[in-house]
Scaffold this active site. Sequence first.
Site, PDB file in Angstrom:
ATOM      1  N   CYS A 245      -1.361   1.689  -3.085  1.00 34.15           N
ATOM      2  CA  CYS A 245      -2.364   2.733  -2.885  1.00 34.15           C
ATOM      3  C   CYS A 245      -1.796   4.145  -2.854  1.00 34.15           C
ATOM      4  CB  CYS A 245      -3.117   2.496  -1.577  1.00 34.15           C
ATOM      5  SG  CYS A 245      -3.560   0.801  -1.229  1.00 34.15           S
TER       6      CYS A 245
ATOM      7  N   TYR B 215      -9.419  -3.514 -11.704  1.00 31.70           N
ATOM      8  CA  TYR B 215      -9.278  -2.141 -11.199  1.00 31.70           C
ATOM      9  C   TYR B 215      -7.864  -1.607 -11.378  1.00 31.70           C
ATOM     10  CZ  TYR B 215      -7.104  -3.714  -6.802  1.00 31.70           C
ATOM     11  OH  TYR B 215      -6.260  -4.250  -5.866  1.00 31.70           O
TER      12      TYR B 215
ATOM     13  N   GLU C   7      -7.354   1.777 -13.456  1.00 26.56           N
ATOM     14  CA  GLU C   7      -6.787   2.932 -12.766  1.00 26.56           C
ATOM     15  C   GLU C   7      -5.537   3.437 -13.484  1.00 26.56           C
ATOM     16  OE1 GLU C   7      -8.231   2.141  -8.153  1.00 26.56           O
ATOM     17  OE2 GLU C   7      -6.280   1.377  -8.820  1.00 26.56           O
TER      18      GLU C   7
ATOM     19  N   LYS D 143       0.071   5.333  -6.100  1.00 25.20           N
ATOM     20  CA  LYS D 143      -0.949   5.339  -7.162  1.00 25.20           C
ATOM     21  C   LYS D 143      -1.867   6.539  -7.018  1.00 25.20           C
ATOM     22  CE  LYS D 143      -4.671   3.213  -6.447  1.00 25.20           C
ATOM     23  NZ  LYS D 143      -5.609   2.143  -6.048  1.00 25.20           N
TER      24      LYS D 143
ATOM     25  N   GLU E  83     -26.672  14.626  -3.729  1.00 23.22           N
ATOM     26  CA  GLU E  83     -28.046  14.795  -3.275  1.00 23.22           C
ATOM     27  C   GLU E  83     -29.008  13.848  -3.988  1.00 23.22           C
ATOM     28  OE1 GLU E  83     -30.225  18.466  -4.596  1.00 23.22           O
ATOM     29  OE2 GLU E  83     -28.287  18.966  -5.476  1.00 23.22           O
TER      30      GLU E  83
ATOM     31  N   HIS F 295     -27.796  20.743  -1.238  1.00 24.74           N
ATOM     32  CA  HIS F 295     -27.943  21.293  -2.592  1.00 24.74           C
ATOM     33  C   HIS F 295     -27.075  22.541  -2.756  1.00 24.74           C
ATOM     34  CE1 HIS F 295     -29.988  22.195  -6.355  1.00 24.74           C
ATOM     35  NE2 HIS F 295     -30.093  23.458  -5.937  1.00 24.74           N
TER      36      HIS F 295
ATOM     37  N   CYS G 153       0.819  -1.213   0.000  1.00 26.80           N
ATOM     38  CA  CYS G 153       0.000   0.000   0.000  1.00 26.80           C
ATOM     39  C   CYS G 153       0.852   1.263   0.000  1.00 26.80           C
ATOM     40  CB  CYS G 153      -0.928   0.007   1.214  1.00 26.80           C
ATOM     41  SG  CYS G 153      -1.973   1.471   1.286  1.00 26.80           S
TER      42      CYS G 153
END
Length: 487
Positions: free
Chosen positions: A47, A176, A180, A50, A475, A470, A42
């Site tokens: 992670c 993934y 990515e 990356k 939302e 909002h 990681c």
Amino acid sequence: MAFDYDLFVIGGGSGGVRAARVAASQGAKVALAEESRLGGTCVIRGCVPKKLMVFASTYKHHVEDAKEYGWDVEPGAFNWKPFRKKLHAELDRLEGVYRKLLESSDVDIFDTRARLKDEHTIDVGEKTVTAKHILIATGGRPVRPDMENAHLGLVSNDMFLLEELPKSILIIGGGYIACEFACILHGLGVKVTIFNRKAAILRGFDDEARGLLQESMTARGIEIHTGTTISELAPVGEKPVIGGTGSDAASGVPPTEAEKLERNEKSDTDAKASGPVWIKASNGMEREFDHVFFATGRAANSDDMGLEEAGVKIGRGGAIEVDEYSQTAVPSIYAIGDVTDRVQLTPVAIREGMAFVETVFKGNPTPVDHELIPSAVFTQPELGTVGMTEEEAAEKEEIEVYCTSFRPMQSAFVDRDDRVLMKLLVSKETRKVLGCHIVADHAGEMIQLAGIAVKMGATKEDFDRTVAVHPTMSEEIVTMKEPVRTA
């Protein structure tokens, strides 16, 4: 029997370091061995670097939008070398942080490979130590496919070590990691092509969500070939001809088995310096690329550790077999994280490490909860997900699907065609939200919060009672009143 340590951890990634520190805080005498760099996949080769590359890859897009918002700016060329230097300086800093955390917790650190002699004995370099409990947290590694000249291709570890950015790259795979890096490299100015043997990218994710993401990636200029894989690979200039393959193809003399073995056993360093390659696709297409990047799978780091000799059972891909408490077939030996191939996510490895300490050192048997784990794919746009896909939920029970796709305000203002997706899957019987899927910029941030509600068992009516913020994209999650379909 007296032991040198109460706990010996093999592997200095996020899960192993957390388990070591927390066990030490309970008064246990703890040691940890790491043969590479503290921080593991990681922090050092996953992670963290990356995500920093993801940030870097978005700025050209931001600058282009800024012009439409009135800023007098022009995007320049991306300069890889100063970014790479700063990236590695940051990784060095983080590795130092991990070391200081262990030292301040009075954990003994062995900067070397560890191997089991038996269920309580570990060889650490030239030293042998004993431990009442052993925790394996060695993670996983990317693997190349079993094909000739596979050593010419890069794997994910190599992507942070490139001396120069390529002008073109072929990415093999549609998971993934492939997606990515495709978005990262495209954002940095690389011409990106994907070969994916499946009909769509991101197998296992919600079909509607991954379909929109594939459309978005294609619209941005990433070339995606589905139902396609690589059948031949060779250095440019050594393109096979009829009657031969490999470096002797021009003379029609195929390479010997020894030559094939030598080529495929070359190291990652050789791959990074391999230069332009020629490929032939399964559909017959032939192309040349600066690099080929294999994102075709990972294997557990369990090789040559003495595990099977000690009685630990090893499953598919080298994964260590464990029970719900992360215990192996040997009572004194436990395993957590990617080496067990349960859920390959850093926060999961950390949770497993914490559960291990609760079970073994606090006397509180704690099984690991792998249900309803939120996750994100850091593509552009991002994909955030928690719970079941529509396909999984529909197989289990009758559901209502609430879904909307639209151009967000920020994109619409500059007349970009980017679309986002907000999707809820609701049980007809219980009204519980079984799954939430978001395709949008910052979907990872949104899904973390939505994950709390889904984990708590929130119903669609709970979402409806929540007042919208909002104007935001998110939302829509609380304003979808009618299902678009039932399944």
